[in-house]
Design an enzyme around this catalytic site. Structure first.
Site, short mmCIF file in Angstrom:
data_model
loop_
_atom_site.label_atom_id
_atom_site.label_comp_id
_atom_site.label_asym_id
_atom_site.label_seq_id
_atom_site.Cartn_x
_atom_site.Cartn_y
_atom_site.Cartn_z
N HIS A 41 -9.55 1.31 5.08
CA HIS A 41 -8.28 1.48 5.79
C HIS A 41 -8.47 2.45 6.96
O HIS A 41 -9.27 3.39 6.88
CB HIS A 41 -7.21 2.01 4.83
CG HIS A 41 -5.82 1.94 5.38
ND1 HIS A 41 -5.33 2.85 6.28
CD2 HIS A 41 -4.81 1.04 5.16
CE1 HIS A 41 -4.08 2.53 6.59
NE2 HIS A 41 -3.75 1.43 5.93
N GLY B 296 2.90 -1.29 4.31
CA GLY B 296 2.91 0.14 4.08
C GLY B 296 4.28 0.64 3.68
O GLY B 296 4.74 0.44 2.57
N GLU C 15 -6.80 4.82 8.03
CA GLU C 15 -6.56 6.23 7.71
C GLU C 15 -7.77 6.85 7.02
O GLU C 15 -8.07 8.03 7.21
CB GLU C 15 -5.30 6.36 6.84
CG GLU C 15 -4.04 6.05 7.63
CD GLU C 15 -2.86 5.63 6.79
OE1 GLU C 15 -1.83 5.28 7.38
OE2 GLU C 15 -2.97 5.65 5.54
N LYS D 205 0.08 4.27 -0.25
CA LYS D 205 -0.54 5.46 0.35
C LYS D 205 -0.35 6.67 -0.60
O LYS D 205 -0.46 6.50 -1.81
CB LYS D 205 0.00 5.69 1.76
CG LYS D 205 -0.12 4.42 2.61
CD LYS D 205 0.11 4.63 4.07
CE LYS D 205 -0.05 3.30 4.81
NZ LYS D 205 0.03 3.47 6.27
N SER E 25 3.44 -2.22 10.32
CA SER E 25 4.90 -2.24 10.49
C SER E 25 5.50 -3.58 10.07
O SER E 25 6.38 -4.13 10.74
CB SER E 25 5.29 -1.90 11.94
OG SER E 25 4.91 -0.56 12.24
N ASN F 285 0.87 -1.18 0.00
CA ASN F 285 0.00 0.00 0.00
C ASN F 285 0.90 1.23 0.00
O ASN F 285 1.49 1.58 1.03
CB ASN F 285 -0.91 -0.02 1.23
CG ASN F 285 -1.74 1.24 1.36
OD1 ASN F 285 -1.91 1.98 0.39
ND2 ASN F 285 -2.25 1.50 2.55
N GLY G 280 2.70 2.16 10.87
CA GLY G 280 3.66 3.25 10.72
C GLY G 280 4.39 3.64 11.98
O GLY G 280 5.11 4.64 12.01
N GLU H 128 -5.28 -4.99 10.65
CA GLU H 128 -4.27 -3.96 10.86
C GLU H 128 -4.52 -3.28 12.20
O GLU H 128 -5.35 -2.36 12.29
CB GLU H 128 -4.33 -2.91 9.74
CG GLU H 128 -3.86 -3.43 8.40
CD GLU H 128 -3.37 -2.29 7.52
OE1 GLU H 128 -2.26 -2.39 7.00
OE2 GLU H 128 -4.11 -1.31 7.36
#
Length: 244
Positions: free
Chosen positions: A96, A225, A98, A11, A204, A9, A171, A165
């Site tokens: 997701h 990510g 985010e 992003k 991560s 991903n 992250g 996740e």
């Protein structure tokens, strides 16, 4: 039979030029990747056409990072499933954390997006997971089960990928212990009608922990990510050492 899927991903990273530069390095690293695993690159919308064109005929699939639930309409800034399908997109990330945190996505809109994706032949990757506050309060299982129950209404589980996740691990460099990720993913699987749904771990994921993650019996892949932005790092993840 559960399919192993390793998805990157990106992003909001990589222009079209940078995406092509990534491919030039990455493709050389995956020539001998075992056939038992599928590779997916989920790029920003602007790079999807470039990736699709340059990956045509390869084993690597192209994924988008979101999709709207309507086919057409006055939804400025949105992308529909037919638009994605037309340019060769195969997968799409839905829900997701985010998107939920910054753009107000709910379980109900996630459900609409899942069904819209499937209606046009796209395979959605549904993201679920808890915050640090929820985990500390002992609410992890109840929260994730609620996300599944609301998100999967009338969704075809034969055309679905789920990514667990934990939000606190995205992250942050703070990866969920592999055995704990395996336990949660086992709980997710127990709530599904189809036990063969591919369930990934995300949060991560790095070259240094992918082998341990993929050694877990319930984990069928990874949604990666930051480490997916580097072709060498992502290739190491894709080429994890299988001990199943």
């Amino acid at each position: 039979m559960r399919k192993v899927i390793i998805a990157g991903n990106w992003k909001m990273y990589k222009t079209q030029t940078e995406a092509l530069e990534f491919l030039r390095g990455f493709l050389n690293y995956v020539d001998n990747t075992p056939d038992d695993r599928e590779i997916v690159l989920c790029s920003p919308f602007t790079a999807l056409g470039t990736l699709s064109k340059n990956l045509h005929g390869s084993r690597i699939r192209v994924g988008a990072q979101n999709v709207h639930w309507e086919e057409v309409g006055a939804y400025t800034g949105e992308i529909s499933a037919p638009m994605l399908a037309e340019i060769g997109v195969r997968y799409v990330v839905v829900g997701h954390s985010e998107r939920r945190q910054y753009f107000g996505e709910t379980d109900e809109t996630v459900n609409l997006r899942l069904k819209a994706a499937q209606s046009h032949g796209l395979i959605p990757i549904l993201c679920v997971g808890e915050t640090k506050q929820q985990r500390d309060a002992g609410e992890t299982e109840a929260w994730i089960i609620s996300q599944l129950e609301k998100g999967l209404v009338n969704v075809d589980q034969a055309q679905l990928v789920i990514a667990y996740e934990p939000i606190w691990a995205i992250g942050t460099g703070d990866t969920c212990d592999a055995d704990e990720a395996n336990r949660i993913i086992g709980i997710i699987r127990s709530r599904l009608d189809n036990p063969n749904v591919t369930i990934q771990y995300g949060g991560s994921v790095k070259p240094g922990n992918i082998d341990e993650i993929m050694a877990q019996p319930e984990i069928d892949g990874a949604l990666v990510g930051g480490a997916s932005l580097n072709p060498k790092d992502f290739a190491r993840i894709v080429n994890y050492e299988s001990v199943h």
